[in-house]
Design a protein around this motif. Structure first.
Motif, mmCIF file in Angstrom:
data_model
loop_
_atom_site.group_PDB
_atom_site.id
_atom_site.type_symbol
_atom_site.label_atom_id
_atom_site.label_comp_id
_atom_site.label_asym_id
_atom_site.label_seq_id
_atom_site.Cartn_x
_atom_site.Cartn_y
_atom_site.Cartn_z
ATOM 1 N N GLN A 45 63.825 -34.827 24.630
ATOM 2 C CA GLN A 45 64.840 -34.148 23.776
ATOM 3 C C GLN A 45 64.315 -33.357 22.604
ATOM 4 N N PHE A 46 63.065 -33.657 22.517
ATOM 5 C CA PHE A 46 62.364 -33.083 21.452
ATOM 6 C C PHE A 46 60.978 -32.879 22.196
ATOM 7 N N ALA A 47 60.842 -31.723 23.105
ATOM 8 C CA ALA A 47 59.899 -31.526 24.035
ATOM 9 C C ALA A 47 58.611 -31.646 23.218
ATOM 10 N N ALA A 48 58.267 -31.102 22.248
ATOM 11 C CA ALA A 48 56.760 -31.185 21.454
ATOM 12 C C ALA A 48 56.443 -32.441 21.188
ATOM 13 N N GLY A 49 57.627 -33.405 20.859
ATOM 14 C CA GLY A 49 57.160 -34.693 20.538
ATOM 15 C C GLY A 49 56.667 -35.404 21.734
ATOM 16 N N ALA A 50 57.098 -35.146 22.899
ATOM 17 C CA ALA A 50 56.661 -35.618 24.300
ATOM 18 C C ALA A 50 55.015 -35.834 24.263
ATOM 19 N N GLN A 51 54.411 -34.900 23.780
ATOM 20 C CA GLN A 51 53.030 -34.838 23.865
ATOM 21 C C GLN A 51 52.215 -36.071 23.238
ATOM 22 N N HIS A 52 52.710 -36.230 21.765
ATOM 23 C CA HIS A 52 52.259 -37.334 21.049
ATOM 24 C C HIS A 52 52.718 -38.769 21.577
ATOM 25 N N THR A 53 53.762 -38.762 22.135
ATOM 26 C CA THR A 53 54.449 -40.113 22.803
ATOM 27 C C THR A 53 53.321 -40.214 23.952
ATOM 28 N N LEU A 54 52.990 -39.310 24.857
ATOM 29 C CA LEU A 54 52.390 -39.538 26.116
ATOM 30 C C LEU A 54 50.962 -40.037 25.709
ATOM 31 N N TYR A 55 50.317 -39.238 24.886
ATOM 32 C CA TYR A 55 48.903 -39.626 24.604
ATOM 33 C C TYR A 55 48.528 -40.822 23.533
ATOM 34 N N SER A 56 49.740 -41.417 22.844
ATOM 35 C CA SER A 56 49.665 -42.430 21.990
ATOM 36 C C SER A 56 50.202 -43.637 22.392
ATOM 37 N N GLY A 57 51.228 -43.349 23.251
ATOM 38 C CA GLY A 57 52.064 -44.736 23.654
ATOM 39 C C GLY A 57 53.192 -45.159 22.706
ATOM 40 N N VAL A 58 53.319 -44.324 21.530
ATOM 41 C CA VAL A 58 54.296 -44.472 20.301
ATOM 42 C C VAL A 58 55.380 -43.678 20.616
ATOM 43 N N GLU A 59 56.683 -44.439 20.235
ATOM 44 C CA GLU A 59 58.055 -43.845 20.486
ATOM 45 C C GLU A 59 58.153 -42.794 19.610
ATOM 46 N N GLU A 475 56.144 -43.953 27.582
ATOM 47 C CA GLU A 475 55.265 -44.768 26.863
ATOM 48 C C GLU A 475 54.465 -45.746 27.681
ATOM 49 N N ASP A 476 54.838 -45.798 29.147
ATOM 50 C CA ASP A 476 53.807 -46.726 29.715
ATOM 51 C C ASP A 476 52.843 -46.158 30.275
ATOM 52 N N ILE A 477 52.524 -44.732 30.277
ATOM 53 C CA ILE A 477 51.127 -44.067 30.569
ATOM 54 C C ILE A 477 50.027 -44.704 29.592
ATOM 55 N N ALA A 478 50.330 -44.592 28.383
ATOM 56 C CA ALA A 478 49.226 -45.122 27.565
ATOM 57 C C ALA A 478 48.851 -46.755 27.461
ATOM 58 N N ALA A 479 50.145 -47.333 27.835
ATOM 59 C CA ALA A 479 50.057 -48.670 28.110
ATOM 60 C C ALA A 479 49.122 -49.278 29.356
ATOM 61 N N THR A 480 49.507 -48.332 30.250
ATOM 62 C CA THR A 480 48.486 -48.551 31.528
ATOM 63 C C THR A 480 47.193 -48.338 30.974
#
Length: 499
Positions: A45-59, A475-480
């Motif tokens: 819903q905040f497309a640019a925020g998805a990248q930070h979540t993907l790389y860090s695993g932080v919501e 968030e599961d990608i970074a957790a993996t």
């Protein structure tokens, strides 16, 4: 070893079409060996925020980053996202040997982690793909071997056919540059994690979804055929480059292919939102004359995109970013402004000028609910000029992301547009508040991000796949990555692979 191939901002419909035609053999082969997961990704819903979540695993609510140019309440102004604290990507948290190429919207590490980290390599964009490397000489070494990256700095507005033909050539070459760097470095040393981001698909989706935003002058039949094939050609180039990388991996390597956000036709009217909002909150200023776009959108429409590109390229990077930040809310009288449209080009974002939160806030906290209801009711009266709907819903951000440590950085309302093309829209109108006419073509993007369509293809090597309960999350990608490194990184995600 875990390898993550980021097929960035891939369109689900284009992937399906090309897979059915047999045009993506690498992805098709991996799909046969692995499991495809649709991801729950509220950050989209905040497309640019998805990248930070993907790389860090932080919501999203915990990191609060959602747009390259973001509001700073203490400063009462928009600032470039580098001014805000960002969560560390998973490779910095783990400290494992990592090969990372072009993590989108990333920053140089504060320390030099083991491995090779390179950004702005396949393409250079001063906003989202800034050039850096760790160790510091890695970029220069690769440039000596393969040549420097090409610039793709985006300038909102209409573009010429010649400009887009040049962009097409740069995008088609970019995936091969990722494979060039990755295969070289994988052959020289071992890594625990490789994270390779194929950004060309992202840029191509915005610029080549269709040709509706091009200046028709100079768009001859041959150019139209070539440019019209660009998006699918770029996807094929990404698939071929991924094939080169896969062939260079150890036979027991675990692999994931990930797209954190989707892409479809551009439905955004965000460029008209500043004046739609002004009409609702201050109707006396717009009732006697049609309202026109916000100041930065007026400037973008008034000056040709080619001229603005030349001016921007002549400025030092920091100066260009600061100038853009200043222009976003130029001329706003904060003593009378109850709410404003936050910079955006996908969804629409609105933030209250809230007393006690904003430096110059005027809306009392006890009045905030009433002001938001006034805004929602007023904006909901707008339609397209032909009477068709333009707003699907307006949602309170606090209901979705209200509990995070940095949720206060997010806007207060999200305006979600209907799923109809906006690339040819000339304006919007309301029986109560009058007409808002679009300046120029808005962003000039023919494609834009979808709210859903995040996915991950998990292909186990030496590790064991985990069958998650319920739908996996971004968030599961970074957790993996953390799980395969044997580390407890304190993340909320659940791993999709285990050792």
């Amino acid at each position: 070893m875990l390898t993550i191939l980021q097929f960035d901002a891939a369109s689900a419909s284009v992937l399906q079409r090309l897979l059915a035609a047999g045009d993506l053999p690498t992805l098709a082969g991996l799909r046969e060996r692995g499991r495809w997961h649709e991801l729950d990704a509220p950050a989209t819903q905040f497309a640019a925020g998805a990248q930070h979540t993907l790389y860090s695993g932080v919501e999203l609510g915990e990191h609060g980053l959602f747009y390259p140019f973001q509001w700073s309440a203490p400063d009462q102004r928009v600032r470039y996202m580098g001014a805000f604290e960002a969560p560390a990507p998973i490779w910095e948290r783990l400290g494992t040997r990592t090969l990372a190429v072009d993590p989108y919207e990333s920053r140089p590490p504060t320390t030099t982690p083991p491995g090779e980290l390179i950004c702005g390599w396949q393409l250079h964009d001063r906003v989202v793909l800034r050039q850096w490397s760790a160790p510091g000489g890695a970029h220069g070494r690769l440039e000596r071997l393969f040549g420097p990256p090409e610039p793709v700095d985006e300038v909102f507005g209409r573009h010429t056919a010649d400009e887009m033909l040049g962009l097409r050539r740069r995008l088609l070459a970019a995936p091969g540059r990722v494979a060039d760097a990755a295969t070289l470095l994988l052959g020289e040393q071992s890594f625990d994690l490789a994270w390779l981001t194929f950004c060309a698909a992202h840029v191509a989706g915005h610029q080549f979804w269709d040709l509706s935003q091009l200046d028709p002058a100079g768009l001859d039949p041959a150019a139209e055929r070539v440019l019209g094939a660009t998006l699918e050609d770029v996807y094929r180039a990404v698939d071929a480059a991924m094939g080169r990388v896969v062939a260079a991996l150890p036979p027991d390597a675990d692999l994931m292919v990930v797209s954190p956000v989707g892409m479809e036709i551009n439905t955004s009217r965000a460029d008209m939102l500043p004046e739609m909002l002004r009409a609702v909150l201050d109707p006396a200023t717009t009732r006697d004359a049609p309202a026109q776009g916000g100041s930065i959108w007026r400037l973008r429409a008034a000056l040709p995109s080619g001229l603005r590109a030349k001016v921007a390229s002549a400025l030092p990077e920091k100066v260009a970013l600061e100038l853009t930040s200043r222009l976003e809310t130029r001329g706003v009288d904060w003593s009378t402004t109850k709410a404003f449209a936050h910079p955006a080009e996908n969804q629409g974002y609105i933030r209250l000028n809230l007393r006690g939160r904003e430096r110059d806030g005027i809306v009392a906290p006890e009045e905030a609910k009433d002001v938001m209801e006034e805004i929602i009711a007023g904006l909901s009266t707008f339609t397209d000029l032909d009477g068709s709907p333009v707003i699907r819903s307006i949602e309170r951000v606090a209901d979705l992301f209200g509990t995070g440590e940095r949720a206060h950085q997010l806007p207060d309302l999200i305006v979600k547009w209907v799923d109809t093309p906006a690339t040819q829209a000339r304006g919007v109108t309301s029986p109560q508040y009058g007409t808002v006419l679009r300046h120029g073509v808005g962003s000039g993007r023919s494609g834009n991000h979808t709210e859903g369509d995040a996915w991950a293809l998990v292909v186990p090597g030496a590790s064991t796949p985990v069958h998650p309960e319920g739908r996996p999350r971004l968030e599961d990608i970074a957790a993996t990555a953390a799980a395969l490194a044997g580390r407890d990184a304190g993340l909320t995600g659940r791993p999709l692979l285990r050792p």
